[in-house]
Design a protein around this motif. Structure first.
Motif, PDB file in Angstrom:
ATOM      1  N   PRO A  19       0.698  -1.238   0.079  1.00  0.00           N
ATOM      2  CA  PRO A  19      -0.040  -0.114  -0.046  1.00  0.00           C
ATOM      3  C   PRO A  19       0.680   1.390   0.053  1.00  0.00           C
ATOM      4  N   TYR A  20       1.660   1.479  -0.993  1.00  0.00           N
ATOM      5  CA  TYR A  20       2.470   2.592  -1.058  1.00  0.00           C
ATOM      6  C   TYR A  20       1.648   4.017  -1.125  1.00  0.00           C
ATOM      7  N   PRO A  21       0.495   4.050  -2.056  1.00  0.00           N
ATOM      8  CA  PRO A  21      -0.327   5.251  -1.568  1.00  0.00           C
ATOM      9  C   PRO A  21      -0.559   5.466  -0.244  1.00  0.00           C
ATOM     10  N   ASP A  22      -1.008   4.521   0.607  1.00  0.00           N
ATOM     11  CA  ASP A  22      -1.279   4.678   1.871  1.00  0.00           C
ATOM     12  C   ASP A  22      -0.115   5.505   2.840  1.00  0.00           C
ATOM     13  N   TRP A  23       1.101   4.829   2.560  1.00  0.00           N
ATOM     14  CA  TRP A  23       2.287   5.390   3.065  1.00  0.00           C
ATOM     15  C   TRP A  23       2.328   6.859   2.797  1.00  0.00           C
ATOM     16  N   LEU A  24       2.394   7.335   1.631  1.00  0.00           N
ATOM     17  CA  LEU A  24       2.358   8.648   1.112  1.00  0.00           C
ATOM     18  C   LEU A  24       1.193   9.513   1.721  1.00  0.00           C
ATOM     19  N   ARG A  25      -0.085   8.921   1.779  1.00  0.00           N
ATOM     20  CA  ARG A  25      -1.010   9.432   2.346  1.00  0.00           C
ATOM     21  C   ARG A  25      -0.855   9.912   3.627  1.00  0.00           C
ATOM     22  N   PHE A  26      -0.323   9.010   4.621  1.00  0.00           N
ATOM     23  CA  PHE A  26      -0.109   9.124   6.203  1.00  0.00           C
ATOM     24  C   PHE A  26       1.022  10.282   6.156  1.00  0.00           C
ATOM     25  N   ALA A  27       2.147  10.116   5.438  1.00  0.00           N
ATOM     26  CA  ALA A  27       3.329  11.321   5.554  1.00  0.00           C
ATOM     27  C   ALA A  27       2.550  12.728   5.235  1.00  0.00           C
ATOM     28  N   ARG A  28       1.861  12.901   3.982  1.00  0.00           N
ATOM     29  CA  ARG A  28       1.330  13.974   3.714  1.00  0.00           C
ATOM     30  C   ARG A  28       0.362  14.660   4.967  1.00  0.00           C
ATOM     31  N   GLN A  29      -0.418  13.743   5.556  1.00  0.00           N
ATOM     32  CA  GLN A  29      -1.596  14.177   6.598  1.00  0.00           C
ATOM     33  C   GLN A  29      -0.539  14.454   7.790  1.00  0.00           C
ATOM     34  N   ALA A  30       0.441  13.795   8.128  1.00  0.00           N
ATOM     35  CA  ALA A  30       1.554  14.368   9.365  1.00  0.00           C
ATOM     36  C   ALA A  30       2.145  15.612   8.967  1.00  0.00           C
ATOM     37  N   TRP A  31       2.633  15.897   7.884  1.00  0.00           N
ATOM     38  CA  TRP A  31       3.153  16.898   7.375  1.00  0.00           C
ATOM     39  C   TRP A  31       2.161  18.160   7.462  1.00  0.00           C
ATOM     40  N   GLU A  32       1.030  18.074   7.014  1.00  0.00           N
ATOM     41  CA  GLU A  32       0.011  18.910   7.119  1.00  0.00           C
ATOM     42  C   GLU A  32      -0.508  19.494   8.666  1.00  0.00           C
ATOM     43  N   GLN A  33      -0.232  18.676   9.629  1.00  0.00           N
ATOM     44  CA  GLN A  33      -0.354  19.012  10.858  1.00  0.00           C
ATOM     45  C   GLN A  33       0.890  19.512  11.452  1.00  0.00           C
ATOM     46  N   TYR A  34       2.058  19.018  11.144  1.00  0.00           N
ATOM     47  CA  TYR A  34       3.511  19.647  11.702  1.00  0.00           C
ATOM     48  C   TYR A  34       4.108  20.276  11.112  1.00  0.00           C
ATOM     49  N   GLY A  35       3.871  20.701   9.743  1.00  0.00           N
ATOM     50  CA  GLY A  35       4.881  21.534   9.183  1.00  0.00           C
ATOM     51  C   GLY A  35       5.147  20.677   7.646  1.00  0.00           C
ATOM     52  N   MET A  36       4.918  21.321   6.625  1.00  0.00           N
ATOM     53  CA  MET A  36       5.206  20.831   5.377  1.00  0.00           C
ATOM     54  C   MET A  36       6.709  20.969   5.082  1.00  0.00           C
ATOM     55  N   PRO A  37       7.436  19.907   4.668  1.00  0.00           N
ATOM     56  CA  PRO A  37       9.026  19.848   4.609  1.00  0.00           C
ATOM     57  C   PRO A  37       9.184  20.376   3.155  1.00  0.00           C
ATOM     58  N   HIS A  38      10.578  20.766   3.085  1.00  0.00           N
ATOM     59  CA  HIS A  38      11.239  20.895   1.926  1.00  0.00           C
ATOM     60  C   HIS A  38      12.161  19.668   1.573  1.00  0.00           C
TER      61      HIS A  38
END
Length: 257
Positions: A19-38
């Motif tokens: 489920p690679y899309p699920d890992w990517l989704r989880f990372a993006r959701q975390a970054w939306e909460q804690y700060g989007m990285p560069h």
């Protein structure tokens, strides 16, 4: 930790249902909460199935793996994308053969990720703590560390439910497990049969793979993250933003520097 060799070249075919899309989704959701990285470092990037979509989405990523063969496959996949060569020239992607316990980059990054149970391949407690300390040092202040591991109960289920069999035209395997219950350490033994190109004849190459993983107590993991300096450590279950319980298959950790 043994690095992948022949396995690297059939890895994507065997793992096409992951489920690679699920890992990517989880990372993006975390970054939306804690700060989007560069800038992002991915520990245990494997063949780049998470790395490449991140780079193509505009992140600057360092893909770090112990296996030169896995990195070779990842580079080839990246180069095959329409923008792969340009992104490499621009420095949006770096492939680095390093041990996650000792990884280092010239500059700290905004976020570190390690998905697909990579940390379960660390077989001693000191390996886990070394990785946590090194990751803390490699992050910018306020940076995030996101990773997932198998829950200890998952290894018990593997042991009870084995053997596992895959039978496809191009590749097949027989997968058995041996569990060391006191250490919660499991040895995966795979006999893999990969179809070889041979003038239309159905010939298969057989090779053996042994992979060893260890699961750790979730409370101990949280405590070690805190000892390494991380704050606001949270543990979630199975790609969802719900508190992990003992019935979780995968534990998702979110820690902030």
């Amino acid at each position: 930790m043994a690095s992948y060799r022949k396995f690297a070249y059939v890895y994507d075919e065997l793992m096409q249902d992951m489920p690679y899309p699920d890992w990517l989704r989880f990372a993006r959701q975390a970054w939306e909460q804690y700060g989007m990285p560069h800038t992002v470092a991915e520990l245990g990037c494997g063949t780049g199935s998470i790395t490449i979509p991140l780079v193509n989405s505009g992140f600057e990523v360092a893909g770090i793996d112990l296996s030169s063969d896995m990195l070779a496959v990842a580079r080839r996949k990246m180069e095959a994308t329409p923008q792969g060569q340009r992104l490499f020239r621009e420095g949006s992607i770096r492939w680095l053969q390093q041990d996650m316990r000792e990884w280092i980059l010239p500059e700290p990054v905004d976020s570190v990720i390690s998905f697909c149970d990579c940390l379960n391949y660390l077989l001693e407690e000191e390996d886990i703590t070394a990785t946590f300390r090194r990751t803390y040092a490699g992050l910018k202040p306020g940076g995030t560390f996101l990773f997932d591991v198998h829950h200890p109960q998952t290894f018990l289920r593997y042991d009870e439910e084995q053997p596992f069999v895959l039978d496809e035209r191009s590749i097949s395997y027989i997968w058995t497990c041996a569990l060391d219950t006191p250490r919660c350490e499991i040895e995966h033994h795979l006999s893999i049969f990969a179809r070889a190109e041979n003038e239309g004849r159905d010939l298969y190459q057989r090779f053996e793979e042994i992979h060893v993983q260890r699961a750790y107590d979730p409370d101990w993991m949280k405590a070690e993250l805190s000892k390494a300096g991380f704050r606001d450590v949270k543990v979630y279950a199975d790609f969802e933003w719900v508190e992990a319980e003992d019935d979780a298959a995968r534990l998702f950790y979110v820690a902030v520097k």
